[in-house]
Design an enzyme around this catalytic site. Structure first.
Site, PDB file in Angstrom:
ATOM      1  N   CYS A 106      -0.807 -14.685  -3.586  1.00 33.45           N
ATOM      2  CA  CYS A 106      -0.744 -13.091  -3.497  1.00 33.45           C
ATOM      3  C   CYS A 106      -1.025 -12.637  -4.827  1.00 33.45           C
ATOM      4  O   CYS A 106      -0.319 -12.836  -5.818  1.00 33.45           O
ATOM      5  CB  CYS A 106       0.784 -12.847  -3.467  1.00 33.45           C
ATOM      6  SG  CYS A 106       0.973 -11.119  -3.384  1.00 33.45           S
ATOM      7  N   CYS A 109       1.270  -9.756  -6.029  1.00 32.23           N
ATOM      8  CA  CYS A 109       2.724 -10.014  -6.710  1.00 32.23           C
ATOM      9  C   CYS A 109       3.215 -11.450  -6.320  1.00 32.23           C
ATOM     10  O   CYS A 109       2.781 -12.356  -6.843  1.00 32.23           O
ATOM     11  CB  CYS A 109       3.913  -9.027  -6.318  1.00 32.23           C
ATOM     12  SG  CYS A 109       3.541  -8.551  -4.678  1.00 32.23           S
ATOM     13  N   SER A 110       4.052 -11.739  -5.401  1.00 31.25           N
ATOM     14  CA  SER A 110       4.522 -13.166  -4.782  1.00 31.25           C
ATOM     15  C   SER A 110       4.593 -12.822  -3.514  1.00 31.25           C
ATOM     16  O   SER A 110       5.648 -13.722  -3.101  1.00 31.25           O
ATOM     17  CB  SER A 110       5.699 -13.212  -5.838  1.00 31.25           C
ATOM     18  OG  SER A 110       6.562 -12.475  -5.706  1.00 31.25           O
ATOM     19  N   CYS A 111       4.044 -12.222  -2.834  1.00 35.55           N
ATOM     20  CA  CYS A 111       4.121 -12.378  -1.227  1.00 35.55           C
ATOM     21  C   CYS A 111       4.184 -13.631  -0.895  1.00 35.55           C
ATOM     22  O   CYS A 111       3.248 -14.663  -0.909  1.00 35.55           O
ATOM     23  CB  CYS A 111       3.273 -11.464  -0.317  1.00 35.55           C
ATOM     24  SG  CYS A 111       3.572  -9.814  -0.745  1.00 35.55           S
TER      25      CYS A 111
HETATM   26 FE    FE Z   1       2.884  -9.751  -3.089  1.00 34.92          FE
END
Ligand code: FE
Length: 204
Positions: A106, A109-111
């Site tokens: 991602c 961010c951190s999906c």
């Molecule tokens: Fe994300």
């Protein structure tokens, strides 16, 4: 209304904020230690989540019709195994082959697909991983210990609030006689993110 899992760079998600609030409340009331919470998170990160993904992979390896459904409508195919939930509403599964290696990131961010893989590992959230997955995927994979042939094409999939990707790794050689359950035990979180391959079973 704020939704879960949107892109909020530099800002904790609603879920993260809630988790942090509940955690500090429990510690303040002396109900639970920070260590105990870490243990639960680690359990989710290492075991519960990735185990679900491993079941999906093993099923796809033994059942060609399931695999075909998984590659065309992953969300439904995953739900067939009773796996669903927040951050997994729109899943796409991409298949590794001898010619193509898939890698999930991602960039914003951190999906991450929680229902199948659990919580993301810390490195997945780092700026270094997020940028190098795009600028130098081959070099990044080498640092994970995965050296791919020059002629293997690397495809990078950018997870987002809308779509969460998971890799269907190649079934390793030497697993012909294994049961679905045994196969699932070989599948790692890293293989389903695409920073590793599934290794053949150790010879006894
Ligand atoms: Fe994300």
């Amino acid at each position: 209304m704020m939704g879960y899992g949107g892109h909020h760079p530099g800002q904790p998600s609603m879920a993260e904020a809630l988790t942090a609030a509940i955690e500090s409340l429990l510690i303040e009331k002396g109900l639970i230690s920070s260590d105990a919470i870490d243990a639960v998170v680690e359990k989710y990160e290492r075991d519960i989540g990735p185990l679900n993904g491993a079941r999906v992979v093993a099923r796809a390896w033994v059942d060609p019709e399931y695999k075909s459904r998984l590659l065309t409508d992953a969300t439904s195919a995953i739900a067939e195994l009773g796996i669903k939930g927040m951050q997994g509403e729109h899943m796409v599964v991409v298949e590794n082959t001898p010619e193509v290696h898939n890698l999930v990131v991602c960039t914003l961010c951190s999906c991450y697909p929680w229902p199948v893989l659990g919580l993301p590992p810390n490195w997945y959230k780092t700026p270094a991983y997020r940028s190098r997955a795009v600028s130098d995927p081959r070099g990044l994979l080498r640092e994970f210990g995965l050296e791919l042939d020059e002629n293997v094409q690397i495809r990078v999939w950018d997870s987002s609030a809308e779509i969460r990707y998971m890799v269907l790794p190649e079934r390793p050689a030497g697993t012909e006689g294994m049961t679905e359950e045994e196969l699932a035990s070989l599948v790692t979180r890293d293989a389903m993110i695409g920073v590793a391959k599934v290794r053949p079973p150790k010879k006894s």
